[in-house]
Design a protein around this motif. Structure first.
Motif, mmCIF file in Angstrom:
data_model
loop_
_atom_site.group_PDB
_atom_site.id
_atom_site.type_symbol
_atom_site.label_atom_id
_atom_site.label_comp_id
_atom_site.label_asym_id
_atom_site.label_seq_id
_atom_site.Cartn_x
_atom_site.Cartn_y
_atom_site.Cartn_z
ATOM 1 N N THR A 1 -19.885 16.465 -41.465
ATOM 2 C CA THR A 1 -20.006 16.000 -42.834
ATOM 3 C C THR A 1 -20.704 17.081 -43.645
ATOM 4 O O THR A 1 -21.796 17.520 -43.297
ATOM 5 C CB THR A 1 -20.810 14.691 -42.918
ATOM 6 N N ILE A 2 -20.053 17.522 -44.705
ATOM 7 C CA ILE A 2 -20.595 18.566 -45.582
ATOM 8 C C ILE A 2 -20.948 17.931 -46.917
ATOM 9 O O ILE A 2 -20.175 17.159 -47.478
ATOM 10 C CB ILE A 2 -19.557 19.689 -45.783
ATOM 11 N N ASN A 3 -22.139 18.272 -47.418
ATOM 12 C CA ASN A 3 -22.579 17.766 -48.717
ATOM 13 C C ASN A 3 -22.068 18.724 -49.798
ATOM 14 O O ASN A 3 -22.485 19.866 -49.878
ATOM 15 C CB ASN A 3 -24.106 17.676 -48.755
ATOM 16 N N SER B 1 -12.805 16.216 -39.750
ATOM 17 C CA SER B 1 -12.631 15.763 -38.361
ATOM 18 C C SER B 1 -12.012 16.884 -37.531
ATOM 19 O O SER B 1 -11.475 17.845 -38.064
ATOM 20 C CB SER B 1 -11.730 14.530 -38.330
ATOM 21 N N GLY B 2 -12.124 16.733 -36.225
ATOM 22 C CA GLY B 2 -11.439 17.649 -35.320
ATOM 23 C C GLY B 2 -12.243 18.838 -34.853
ATOM 24 O O GLY B 2 -11.735 19.670 -34.120
ATOM 25 N N VAL B 3 -13.518 18.954 -35.261
ATOM 26 C CA VAL B 3 -14.377 20.034 -34.766
ATOM 27 C C VAL B 3 -15.736 19.451 -34.384
ATOM 28 O O VAL B 3 -16.210 18.497 -34.993
ATOM 29 C CB VAL B 3 -14.570 21.181 -35.788
ATOM 30 N N CYS B 4 -16.358 20.029 -33.369
ATOM 31 C CA CYS B 4 -17.673 19.574 -32.923
ATOM 32 C C CYS B 4 -18.739 20.033 -33.904
ATOM 33 O O CYS B 4 -18.701 21.139 -34.409
ATOM 34 C CB CYS B 4 -17.990 20.143 -31.538
#
Length: 66
Positions: free
Chosen positions: A50-52, A61-64
């Motif tokens: 999640t990026i602010n 989604s799709g990356v750790c």
């Protein structure tokens, strides 16, 4: 080589030996593709980031996440 590996106790403590993952010491932030939290290493915070963006959260989604 085998003797060097078996003598790690003289160089690294048992706790430090447990932190050696895939040839790296500790867990390094990296781009890892994932479909669920179980696809990510235990030191990551799960699958998805999640990026602010100026107060608006954007979920990728799709990356750790690290």
């Amino acid at each position: 080589m085998k003797n060097q590996i078996s003598n790690l106790g003289k160089v690294l403590s048992k706790n430090n030996q447990k932190e050696v993952n895939g040839g790296f010491f500790g867990c390094q932030p990296q781009l890892l593709q994932c479909d669920s939290n179980s696809d990510c290493p235990p030191c990551s915070s799960g699958c998805g980031i999640t990026i602010n963006n100026n107060g608006t959260p954007i979920f990728i989604s799709g990356v750790c996440a690290f």
